[in-house]
Write a protein that holds these residues in place. Structure first.
Motif, PDB file in Angstrom:
ATOM      1  N   ILE A   1       0.844  -1.203   0.000  1.00 47.40           N
ATOM      2  CA  ILE A   1       0.000   0.000   0.000  1.00 47.40           C
ATOM      3  C   ILE A   1       0.877   1.249   0.000  1.00 47.40           C
ATOM      4  O   ILE A   1       1.783   1.368   0.833  1.00 47.40           O
ATOM      5  CB  ILE A   1      -0.920   0.048   1.238  1.00 47.40           C
ATOM      6  N   ILE A   2       0.588   2.195  -0.901  1.00 42.09           N
ATOM      7  CA  ILE A   2       1.334   3.454  -0.976  1.00 42.09           C
ATOM      8  C   ILE A   2       0.351   4.611  -0.784  1.00 42.09           C
ATOM      9  O   ILE A   2      -0.672   4.682  -1.472  1.00 42.09           O
ATOM     10  CB  ILE A   2       2.065   3.618  -2.329  1.00 42.09           C
ATOM     11  N   ASN A   3       0.673   5.524   0.122  1.00 46.97           N
ATOM     12  CA  ASN A   3      -0.175   6.710   0.326  1.00 46.97           C
ATOM     13  C   ASN A   3       0.688   7.959   0.358  1.00 46.97           C
ATOM     14  O   ASN A   3       1.392   8.224   1.335  1.00 46.97           O
ATOM     15  CB  ASN A   3      -0.983   6.603   1.623  1.00 46.97           C
ATOM     16  N   CYS A   4       0.632   8.708  -0.726  1.00 52.07           N
ATOM     17  CA  CYS A   4       1.302  10.007  -0.806  1.00 52.07           C
ATOM     18  C   CYS A   4       0.286  11.123  -1.019  1.00 52.07           C
ATOM     19  O   CYS A   4       0.633  12.198  -1.512  1.00 52.07           O
ATOM     20  CB  CYS A   4       2.322  10.013  -1.953  1.00 52.07           C
ATOM     21  N   ALA A   5      -0.975  10.848  -0.665  1.00 51.66           N
ATOM     22  CA  ALA A   5      -2.051  11.817  -0.922  1.00 51.66           C
ATOM     23  C   ALA A   5      -2.407  12.602   0.334  1.00 51.66           C
ATOM     24  O   ALA A   5      -2.015  13.759   0.492  1.00 51.66           O
ATOM     25  CB  ALA A   5      -3.271  11.099  -1.475  1.00 51.66           C
ATOM     26  N   ARG A   6      -3.154  11.963   1.238  1.00 52.85           N
ATOM     27  CA  ARG A   6      -3.608  12.630   2.454  1.00 52.85           C
ATOM     28  C   ARG A   6      -3.698  11.628   3.584  1.00 52.85           C
ATOM     29  O   ARG A   6      -4.138  10.491   3.401  1.00 52.85           O
ATOM     30  CB  ARG A   6      -4.999  13.264   2.248  1.00 52.85           C
ATOM     31  N   GLY A   7      -3.298  12.054   4.786  1.00 60.24           N
ATOM     32  CA  GLY A   7      -3.517  11.230   5.952  1.00 60.24           C
ATOM     33  C   GLY A   7      -5.003  11.088   6.213  1.00 60.24           C
ATOM     34  O   GLY A   7      -5.774  11.989   5.899  1.00 60.24           O
ATOM     35  N   GLY A   8      -5.403   9.954   6.771  1.00 60.30           N
ATOM     36  CA  GLY A   8      -6.812   9.742   7.053  1.00 60.30           C
ATOM     37  C   GLY A   8      -7.537   8.935   5.994  1.00 60.30           C
ATOM     38  O   GLY A   8      -8.694   8.564   6.178  1.00 60.30           O
ATOM     39  N   LEU A   9      -6.857   8.633   4.884  1.00 56.38           N
ATOM     40  CA  LEU A   9      -7.479   7.806   3.847  1.00 56.38           C
ATOM     41  C   LEU A   9      -7.416   6.325   4.193  1.00 56.38           C
ATOM     42  O   LEU A   9      -8.196   5.532   3.666  1.00 56.38           O
ATOM     43  CB  LEU A   9      -6.782   8.036   2.497  1.00 56.38           C
ATOM     44  N   VAL A  10      -6.475   5.976   5.072  1.00 58.30           N
ATOM     45  CA  VAL A  10      -6.246   4.575   5.435  1.00 58.30           C
ATOM     46  C   VAL A  10      -6.365   4.422   6.946  1.00 58.30           C
ATOM     47  O   VAL A  10      -5.878   5.262   7.705  1.00 58.30           O
ATOM     48  CB  VAL A  10      -4.847   4.112   4.974  1.00 58.30           C
ATOM     49  N   ASP A  11      -7.001   3.350   7.382  1.00 57.66           N
ATOM     50  CA  ASP A  11      -7.043   3.003   8.810  1.00 57.66           C
ATOM     51  C   ASP A  11      -5.658   2.480   9.175  1.00 57.66           C
ATOM     52  O   ASP A  11      -5.312   1.328   8.893  1.00 57.66           O
ATOM     53  CB  ASP A  11      -8.116   1.935   9.054  1.00 57.66           C
ATOM     54  N   GLU A  12      -4.860   3.345   9.786  1.00 57.88           N
ATOM     55  CA  GLU A  12      -3.451   3.007  10.019  1.00 57.88           C
ATOM     56  C   GLU A  12      -3.289   1.854  11.014  1.00 57.88           C
ATOM     57  O   GLU A  12      -2.390   1.015  10.856  1.00 57.88           O
ATOM     58  CB  GLU A  12      -2.701   4.258  10.505  1.00 57.88           C
ATOM     59  N   GLN A  13      -4.146   1.791  12.025  1.00 55.75           N
ATOM     60  CA  GLN A  13      -4.043   0.694  12.988  1.00 55.75           C
ATOM     61  C   GLN A  13      -4.386  -0.636  12.324  1.00 55.75           C
ATOM     62  O   GLN A  13      -3.724  -1.648  12.536  1.00 55.75           O
ATOM     63  CB  GLN A  13      -4.974   0.934  14.183  1.00 55.75           C
ATOM     64  N   ALA A  14      -5.430  -0.632  11.495  1.00 54.73           N
ATOM     65  CA  ALA A  14      -5.812  -1.855  10.783  1.00 54.73           C
ATOM     66  C   ALA A  14      -4.700  -2.299   9.845  1.00 54.73           C
ATOM     67  O   ALA A  14      -4.389  -3.500   9.738  1.00 54.73           O
ATOM     68  CB  ALA A  14      -7.104  -1.631  10.010  1.00 54.73           C
ATOM     69  N   LEU A  15      -4.087  -1.332   9.169  1.00 55.36           N
ATOM     70  CA  LEU A  15      -2.982  -1.670   8.268  1.00 55.36           C
ATOM     71  C   LEU A  15      -1.808  -2.255   9.043  1.00 55.36           C
ATOM     72  O   LEU A  15      -1.190  -3.244   8.605  1.00 55.36           O
ATOM     73  CB  LEU A  15      -2.539  -0.425   7.499  1.00 55.36           C
ATOM     74  N   ALA A  16      -1.508  -1.670  10.204  1.00 52.82           N
ATOM     75  CA  ALA A  16      -0.420  -2.198  11.030  1.00 52.82           C
ATOM     76  C   ALA A  16      -0.697  -3.640  11.433  1.00 52.82           C
ATOM     77  O   ALA A  16       0.194  -4.499  11.392  1.00 52.82           O
ATOM     78  CB  ALA A  16      -0.231  -1.319  12.272  1.00 52.82           C
ATOM     79  N   ASP A  17      -1.948  -3.936  11.799  1.00 54.32           N
ATOM     80  CA  ASP A  17      -2.311  -5.306  12.188  1.00 54.32           C
ATOM     81  C   ASP A  17      -2.133  -6.273  11.024  1.00 54.32           C
ATOM     82  O   ASP A  17      -1.638  -7.399  11.202  1.00 54.32           O
ATOM     83  CB  ASP A  17      -3.763  -5.347  12.679  1.00 54.32           C
ATOM     84  N   LEU A  18      -2.516  -5.859   9.824  1.00 54.17           N
ATOM     85  CA  LEU A  18      -2.411  -6.734   8.658  1.00 54.17           C
ATOM     86  C   LEU A  18      -0.963  -6.884   8.190  1.00 54.17           C
ATOM     87  O   LEU A  18      -0.596  -7.905   7.601  1.00 54.17           O
ATOM     88  CB  LEU A  18      -3.289  -6.198   7.530  1.00 54.17           C
ATOM     89  N   LEU A  19      -0.143  -5.868   8.452  1.00 53.94           N
ATOM     90  CA  LEU A  19       1.297  -6.006   8.183  1.00 53.94           C
ATOM     91  C   LEU A  19       1.928  -7.026   9.126  1.00 53.94           C
ATOM     92  O   LEU A  19       2.729  -7.880   8.717  1.00 53.94           O
ATOM     93  CB  LEU A  19       1.989  -4.648   8.351  1.00 53.94           C
ATOM     94  N   LYS A  20       1.527  -6.984  10.383  1.00 55.54           N
ATOM     95  CA  LYS A  20       2.062  -7.929  11.368  1.00 55.54           C
ATOM     96  C   LYS A  20       1.623  -9.364  11.074  1.00 55.54           C
ATOM     97  O   LYS A  20       2.376 -10.310  11.284  1.00 55.54           O
ATOM     98  CB  LYS A  20       1.611  -7.523  12.775  1.00 55.54           C
ATOM     99  N   SER A  21       0.386  -9.486  10.552  1.00 57.77           N
ATOM    100  CA  SER A  21      -0.120 -10.838  10.260  1.00 57.77           C
ATOM    101  C   SER A  21       0.463 -11.396   8.973  1.00 57.77           C
ATOM    102  O   SER A  21       0.361 -12.606   8.708  1.00 57.77           O
ATOM    103  CB  SER A  21      -1.649 -10.816  10.152  1.00 57.77           C
ATOM    104  N   GLY A  22       1.064 -10.537   8.154  1.00 50.93           N
ATOM    105  CA  GLY A  22       1.634 -10.986   6.889  1.00 50.93           C
ATOM    106  C   GLY A  22       0.687 -10.865   5.713  1.00 50.93           C
ATOM    107  O   GLY A  22       1.095 -11.129   4.575  1.00 50.93           O
ATOM    108  N   HIS A  23      -0.553 -10.478   5.956  1.00 48.46           N
ATOM    109  CA  HIS A  23      -1.489 -10.327   4.831  1.00 48.46           C
ATOM    110  C   HIS A  23      -1.022  -9.209   3.889  1.00 48.46           C
ATOM    111  O   HIS A  23      -1.082  -9.355   2.666  1.00 48.46           O
ATOM    112  CB  HIS A  23      -2.892 -10.017   5.347  1.00 48.46           C
TER     113      HIS A  23
END
Length: 531
Positions: free
Chosen positions: A229-251
């Motif tokens: 996932i790449i975000n160079c637009a605006r903060g708040g477009l992505v649920d950062e905590q959810a993304l962190a969880d999915l990064l940790k799980s390897g998804h």
């Protein structure tokens, strides 16, 4: 008097010089934006305010900005400007959406490469004297599917660059037409399809109520395993905590973020995770982009303050410099039509209907609408202008409808305004003659040819002999000089009207004398801004 502009953030000297070269007085105070109290003290002196991101244009600041007409943001994001408060104050808010498009798109591509090959971690490891060649196994971009959320200006450039890298590009954008998608060479898909198919996802949309958390936990869980996932637009477009969880799980295999929900970002769920590349909002940070947006905002603000051209405004229809020249007399006419109705209407307005006929129907109707509404509103609030009027009308629940039609009648073009209240319907039409002067050509369905002056008198009566003599006699007896006198009626012994252009305002006692005759249904002095 020359307009005066304050530059309260860091803009290049070249940009500041543009204001001076255009004859605008400018104060360059690049640190003032950080001192909100001092800024509030001085802002009342300025017609324009040029900023980057440090200056916060709040409702509180705008309360002190009695002369401010335009705020120019050198850059795309205007999160630091209260646009609702600015609109109510009648201040145009401009940004520079094109000056850093290439720079931001290039940063997104660079971030994609960085996360694909784990370049930052590999660099740090090598600097530390390690030689962990087997640890940093990357992936190629060639033949991978890139999902682009938002295929506007920057997103479109990203699509073009990605196709050059031999990637397959799919795009989700509700405003992307099939024709535009074909021209870009991308496949238009819905969001769920993009999430399911993309190997890389990059975001290029503004932060709005519709796009906030567009990559929510639910959306992220729909993505392909191993996505980046790449975000160079605006903060708040992505649920950062959810993304962190999915990064940790390897998804999710990796992420590259230049923007964050809270900035400056000193803490974030993504920080410290492997294969997460973070930069401090550098999307527009190249020397070329910083210079481009600074020059662009200086040109835009100068054009508006000197000629009325509106470019890249977020709270008013854009009007090019060429349009401003052509439309100038029509904008004045639109304002005069609104002013006439506004001064005659004492009860709340339910709806505004505007008909554009002939040549004017091909002009910038949004801007003309704003001029009509402003004219109506200024009858009760002189501080209203073309920016604030539509906001006030919307708040009052006033409906607006516009109609266009090909040329009909003797005029090449005309505008007809109809205003409805719960008690009556009132209409007036006008045109612009070849001399560039607006004229009223119809009131209440009665044809006239009335030149518009600063001080006017409007009367209505039944068409009976002697009315003109009575009107002219009383005005003459009281030393009221008439510059122009226009009459009209719908039929013999029917309704009649008169529009008089006076040299000075009608004295109240003279108005009372006309009313006292009992011959006139209406006797209304009118004021128009003809400057």
């Amino acid at each position: 008097m020359a307009p005066k502009v304050l530059v309260s953030d860091k803009l290049s000297e070249t940009a500041v010089q543009i204001f001076r070269d255009r004859g605008i007085e400018v104060d360059f105070e690049p640190s003032l934006g950080k001192d909100k109290d001092k800024l509030a003290e001085v802002i009342g002196k300025y017609d324009g305010l040029a900023i980057r991101s440090a200056t916060k244009v709040t409702e509180k600041l705008l309360a002190h900005a009695d002369n401010l007409k335009v705020v120019g943001r050198a850059g795309i994001g205007t999160d630091n400007v209260d646009k609702v408060a600015a609109s109510k104050k009648g201040v145009i808010v401009m940004n520079t959406p094109f000056g850093n498009m290439i720079t931001t798109a290039e940063h997104a591509i660079a971030m994609m490469f960085a996360v694909a090959r784990q370049i930052p971690e590999a660099s740090a490891s090598t600097h530390a004297g390690k030689w962990e060649k087997s640890k940093f196994m990357g992936v190629e971009l060639t033949a991978k599917t890139l999902g682009v959320i938002g295929a506007g200006n920057i997103g479109g450039i990203v699509c073009e660059r990605a196709l050059g890298l031999k990637m397959k590009v799919i795009a989700y954008d509700p405003f992307l037409s099939e024709e535009r998608a074909d021209k870009l060479g991308v496949e238009k898909v819905d969001l769920d399809t993009l999430l399911a198919r993309a190997d890389f996802i990059t975001l290029h949309v503004p932060l709005t109520d519709q796009t906030r958390n567009i990559l929510s936990r639910e959306a992220l869980e729909k993505t392909k395993k191993g996505v980046r996932i790449i975000n160079c637009a605006r903060g708040g477009l992505v649920d950062e905590q959810a993304l962190a969880d999915l990064l940790k799980s390897g998804h999710v295999a990796g992420a590259a973020f230049d923007v964050f929900a809270e900035e400056p970002a000193t803490e974030n769920p993504l920080f410290g995770l492997p294969n997460v590349v973070c930069t401090p909002h550098l999307g527009a940070s190249t020397t070329e982009a910083q210079e481009n947006v600074a020059l662009q905002v200086a040109e835009q603000m100068s054009n508006y303050l000197l000629s009325g051209a509106v470019e890249n405004a977020l709270n008013m229809p854009s009007v090019t410099a060429e349009e401003a020249k052509t439309m100038g007399p029509w904008v004045k006419l639109a304002g005069h039509l609104g002013t006439f109705v506004g001064q005659l209407t004492d009860e709340p307005i339910d709806s505004i209907e505007i008909l554009y006929n002939g040549t004017v129907a091909k002009m910038n109707l949004e801007a003309l609408n704003c001029a009509v509404i402003a004219g109506i509103m200024q009858a009760t609030n002189p501080d209203v202008n073309m920016v604030s009027a539509p906001v006030i009308a919307k708040e009052r629940g006033i409906g607006l409808s516009t109609t266009t039609q090909d040329k009909s009648g003797v005029f090449d073009g005309y505008v007809k305004l109809t205003v409805k209240t719960d008690q009556r319907t009132r209409s007036i039409a006008g045109t612009v003659f070849s001399d560039g002067k607006p004229r009223f050509i119809q009131i209440k369905g009665i044809n006239i040819d009335a030149e518009i002056g600063e001080h006017m008198l409007y009367t209505t009566n039944k068409d009976t002999p002697g009315m003109i003599g009575t009107l002219g006699g009383i005005l003459g007896e009281n030393q009221v000089n008439i510059a122009n006198f226009t009459l009209g009626r719908n039929e013999t012994n029917g309704d009649a009207i008169a529009m008089l252009y006076l040299d000075a305002p009608l004295p109240r006692d003279v108005q009372d004398k006309l009313i006292a005759t009992g011959l006139f249904q209406q006797v209304r002095p009118l004021q128009f801004n003809v400057a």
